[in-house]
Design an enzyme around this catalytic site. Sequence first.
Site, PDB file in Angstrom:
ATOM      1  N   GLY A   1     -17.392   3.482 -16.354  1.00  0.00           N
ATOM      2  CA  GLY A   1     -17.121   3.153 -14.944  1.00  0.00           C
ATOM      3  C   GLY A   1     -17.019   4.383 -14.055  1.00  0.00           C
ATOM      4  O   GLY A   1     -17.247   5.510 -14.488  1.00  0.00           O
TER       5      GLY A   1
ATOM      6  N   SER B   1     -16.807  -1.944 -22.545  1.00  0.00           N
ATOM      7  CA  SER B   1     -16.822  -3.362 -22.924  1.00  0.00           C
ATOM      8  C   SER B   1     -17.900  -3.638 -23.985  1.00  0.00           C
ATOM      9  O   SER B   1     -18.701  -2.762 -24.325  1.00  0.00           O
ATOM     10  CB  SER B   1     -17.104  -4.219 -21.687  1.00  0.00           C
ATOM     11  OG  SER B   1     -18.475  -4.136 -21.380  1.00  0.00           O
TER      12      SER B   1
ATOM     13  N   CYS C   1      -5.060   5.280  -5.741  1.00  0.00           N
ATOM     14  CA  CYS C   1      -5.747   6.406  -5.095  1.00  0.00           C
ATOM     15  C   CYS C   1      -5.317   6.630  -3.641  1.00  0.00           C
ATOM     16  O   CYS C   1      -5.410   7.747  -3.130  1.00  0.00           O
ATOM     17  CB  CYS C   1      -7.252   6.209  -5.189  1.00  0.00           C
ATOM     18  SG  CYS C   1      -7.793   4.547  -4.792  1.00  0.00           S
TER      19      CYS C   1
ATOM     20  N   GLN D   1     -10.383   3.749   3.550  1.00  0.00           N
ATOM     21  CA  GLN D   1     -10.643   4.051   2.147  1.00  0.00           C
ATOM     22  C   GLN D   1     -12.123   3.976   1.792  1.00  0.00           C
ATOM     23  O   GLN D   1     -12.830   3.052   2.202  1.00  0.00           O
ATOM     24  CB  GLN D   1      -9.832   3.098   1.257  1.00  0.00           C
ATOM     25  CG  GLN D   1      -8.336   3.253   1.495  1.00  0.00           C
ATOM     26  CD  GLN D   1      -7.467   2.404   0.577  1.00  0.00           C
ATOM     27  OE1 GLN D   1      -6.414   1.957   1.001  1.00  0.00           O
ATOM     28  NE2 GLN D   1      -7.872   2.186  -0.657  1.00  0.00           N
TER      29      GLN D   1
ATOM     30  N   SER E   1     -16.129   4.172  -3.079  1.00  0.00           N
ATOM     31  CA  SER E   1     -16.029   4.480  -4.519  1.00  0.00           C
ATOM     32  C   SER E   1     -14.683   4.031  -5.086  1.00  0.00           C
ATOM     33  O   SER E   1     -14.546   3.885  -6.303  1.00  0.00           O
ATOM     34  CB  SER E   1     -16.240   5.971  -4.783  1.00  0.00           C
ATOM     35  OG  SER E   1     -15.264   6.727  -4.099  1.00  0.00           O
TER      36      SER E   1
ATOM     37  N   GLU F   1      -3.696  -3.958  -2.235  1.00  0.00           N
ATOM     38  CA  GLU F   1      -3.572  -2.514  -2.002  1.00  0.00           C
ATOM     39  C   GLU F   1      -2.320  -2.158  -1.194  1.00  0.00           C
ATOM     40  O   GLU F   1      -1.628  -1.187  -1.494  1.00  0.00           O
ATOM     41  CB  GLU F   1      -4.830  -2.031  -1.259  1.00  0.00           C
ATOM     42  CG  GLU F   1      -5.005  -0.531  -1.240  1.00  0.00           C
ATOM     43  CD  GLU F   1      -5.632   0.030  -2.515  1.00  0.00           C
ATOM     44  OE1 GLU F   1      -5.784  -0.719  -3.497  1.00  0.00           O
ATOM     45  OE2 GLU F   1      -5.965   1.219  -2.524  1.00  0.00           O
TER      46      GLU F   1
ATOM     47  N   LYS G   1       0.748  -2.403  -3.344  1.00  0.00           N
ATOM     48  CA  LYS G   1       0.814  -1.304  -4.314  1.00  0.00           C
ATOM     49  C   LYS G   1       1.267  -0.027  -3.621  1.00  0.00           C
ATOM     50  O   LYS G   1       2.140   0.694  -4.106  1.00  0.00           O
ATOM     51  CB  LYS G   1      -0.580  -1.039  -4.918  1.00  0.00           C
ATOM     52  CG  LYS G   1      -1.012  -2.035  -5.959  1.00  0.00           C
ATOM     53  CD  LYS G   1      -2.347  -1.566  -6.535  1.00  0.00           C
ATOM     54  CE  LYS G   1      -3.171  -2.723  -7.026  1.00  0.00           C
ATOM     55  NZ  LYS G   1      -4.554  -2.374  -7.295  1.00  0.00           N
TER      56      LYS G   1
ATOM     57  N   ARG H   1     -11.181  -0.799   4.161  1.00  0.00           N
ATOM     58  CA  ARG H   1     -12.337  -0.194   3.469  1.00  0.00           C
ATOM     59  C   ARG H   1     -13.350   0.226   4.535  1.00  0.00           C
ATOM     60  O   ARG H   1     -13.659  -0.564   5.452  1.00  0.00           O
ATOM     61  CB  ARG H   1     -12.968  -1.221   2.527  1.00  0.00           C
ATOM     62  CG  ARG H   1     -14.047  -0.669   1.623  1.00  0.00           C
ATOM     63  CD  ARG H   1     -13.526   0.191   0.503  1.00  0.00           C
ATOM     64  NE  ARG H   1     -12.832  -0.569  -0.527  1.00  0.00           N
ATOM     65  CZ  ARG H   1     -12.037  -0.007  -1.442  1.00  0.00           C
ATOM     66  NH1 ARG H   1     -11.823   1.296  -1.456  1.00  0.00           N
ATOM     67  NH2 ARG H   1     -11.432  -0.759  -2.345  1.00  0.00           N
TER      68      ARG H   1
ATOM     69  N   HIS I   1     -10.322   9.266   0.747  1.00  0.00           N
ATOM     70  CA  HIS I   1      -9.509   8.321   1.525  1.00  0.00           C
ATOM     71  C   HIS I   1      -8.782   9.079   2.639  1.00  0.00           C
ATOM     72  O   HIS I   1      -8.099  10.075   2.387  1.00  0.00           O
ATOM     73  CB  HIS I   1      -8.451   7.664   0.633  1.00  0.00           C
ATOM     74  CG  HIS I   1      -8.997   6.689  -0.376  1.00  0.00           C
ATOM     75  ND1 HIS I   1     -10.318   6.289  -0.430  1.00  0.00           N
ATOM     76  CD2 HIS I   1      -8.362   6.008  -1.375  1.00  0.00           C
ATOM     77  CE1 HIS I   1     -10.465   5.418  -1.421  1.00  0.00           C
ATOM     78  NE2 HIS I   1      -9.309   5.235  -2.009  1.00  0.00           N
TER      79      HIS I   1
ATOM     80  N   ASN J   1     -10.483  10.380  -3.686  1.00  0.00           N
ATOM     81  CA  ASN J   1      -9.930   9.221  -4.399  1.00  0.00           C
ATOM     82  C   ASN J   1     -10.266   9.160  -5.872  1.00  0.00           C
ATOM     83  O   ASN J   1      -9.454   8.649  -6.657  1.00  0.00           O
ATOM     84  CB  ASN J   1     -10.339   7.918  -3.714  1.00  0.00           C
ATOM     85  CG  ASN J   1     -11.820   7.787  -3.547  1.00  0.00           C
ATOM     86  OD1 ASN J   1     -12.446   8.586  -2.848  1.00  0.00           O
ATOM     87  ND2 ASN J   1     -12.421   6.798  -4.183  1.00  0.00           N
TER      88      ASN J   1
END
Length: 399
Positions: free
Chosen positions: A28, A52, A163, A190, A193, A216, A219, A249, A256, A344
Site C-alpha cells: 500500500g 493480502s 497523519c 488534506q 495520498s 477524521e 480521531k 480533502r 496536509h 502525510n
Amino acid sequence: MQSPYSCTLECQLTMQNKYPIGILGATGMVGQRFIQLLENHPWFEVAWLAASDRSSGKPYGEAAKWRLDTPLPDRIARMTVEPADPAGAPKIIFAALDADIAREMEPHFAAAGCAVISNSSAYRMAANVPLVIPEINAEHLHLIEEQPSRAESGGYMVTNPNCSTIGLVMALKPLEERFGIEQIFVTTMQAVSGAGYPGVPSMDILGNVVPYIKSEEEKMEAETLKLLGRLDGHAVTPLAARISAHCNRVAVEDGHTESVSIKLGNKLGRAVTRDDILSAWAEFTPLKLMHLPMAPEQPIEFAPQDDRPQPRLDRNRGRGMAVTVGRLRPCGLLDWKFTVLSHNTIRGAAGAAILNAELLRSLGKLDPAAPPDRSGSLQRKKDIELGDAIATGVTSLLG
Ligand SMILES: NC(=O)c1ccc[n+]([C@@H]2O[C@H](COP(=O)([O-])OP(=O)(O)OC[C@H]3O[C@@H](n4cnc5c(N)ncnc54)[C@H](OP(=O)(O)O)[C@@H]3O)[C@@H](O)[C@H]2O)c1
C-alpha cells in the site's frame, strides 16, 4: 542515491548487525514509504513483506503498483510477498493495514512476540497502547508494560497518530509546555495520498474540495488530547483543553495543510507575544542529543514569508520529517492563529513509525524476545524518567 539519514558514519559502523524487520501491508501507500525510507537505514533492514491474499506468493515488483518517485530497489522487487501470518515473520513489524484488518491482525503478531509498530487507528485510543510521537510524549511508551502480551511473549503494540494530528500536535506541544493551551480550533486541507491508493476517484477531487473524511475529525480531536496528556500511573489523562476540527480533502498529492487558532493558558503569568511563540518553536529540539537517524535536526521550521507554508514547496523540509509553521498572527476569536504543514506519508505515517522504532531501540525496548524487568512501579518510574530526559535533552539516563 544519497542516504537520507542524519546518522553519523561512526554510528553506522558501530552497528554490527541490522535488525531484520517486516512490513505488514507492504504493497500500500504507507507500505511503499516504509520500503523507500528503510533503504540504506543504518539500523533496520527489510527482511519480510506481507499483504493480502491478492498479493501473497507474488514477487513484490509484480504485486505492488509502485507509486513513489524513487526507483523500487531491485532486492525488494524480487522478494516474495508472504501471507500475513506471524509464523516466520521477524520480531519487529511495521504495520500499515486498514484499521478493520489491523484490529484483528496486530494482536496476533504481538501475542507471537513481535514489536508491532502500527500506523493504523485500530488501537491508538486503547488505554494500554501508547500513541507516541518521540518529540512529544516518549514517556507514554511505558504503556507497553501494561499489555498482557509483553509479559507472556515479549510482544507489544505501539501506534503513531493520524497523519493530520501529527503536524498539529508538533506545533502545539512547545506552546502547551510554556504557556498552556485551553482551546484549539483547526481546519485541515488534506492531500489525496492520505486516502491510500487508488484513494479518492479523480472525478471526485479534481477542481474540487470534499468537506468530509470519515471519522477524521473525531480521531484528530481525541488523539491530540491523548498525545498532549499526562501518563498517570497506568493510563494517560488527556489534556483538559477544548478542541474542534474540520477536515477537508483537497486536490493535493502529498502534504496536509492546517489552519489553526488557539487560546493559550496563563503559565507565563503575562500575555504571550509573537516572539514568545517563535522562540518556543525554534528552541524545541527534544531529540537533539539522541542521534536517531530519522529525526530532523529542527523538528519545527518557521516560514516567515506571507504565503508559506505550501505543500509543494515545504513538505520535504527535514527529509519530510520537519513540520513547517507560518502565518503567525493574532486571532480575533481566540489568541493566536497560524498555518501548519506536514508530509502525510512521511512524518504522518511511515517516517513516524520508523522514528518510534528508533526511539524504542534507544530505550532498550526493541528486543521483544527479552521481556523487561517487570518490577511494576520501578519500571514505570524509569520510563517516566526516560521521557523527562528526552524532554530536557539529557541522554545520560538512556544507558
Ligand atoms: N496514507 C496516509 O497518508 C496514512 C497516514 C497515516 C496513517 N495511515 C494509515 O495506514 C494504514 C495503511 O494506509 P495506506 O494508505 O497504505 O492504505 P492502502 O494503500 O490501502 O494499503 C493497504 C495495505 O493493506 C494490505 N491489506 C489489505 N487487506 C489485507 C489483509 N486482509 N491482510 C493483509 N494485508 C491486507 C494491502 O495489500 P494488497 O495490496 O494485497 O491489497 C495493502 O498492502 C491505514 O490504517 C491508514 O489509515 C495512512
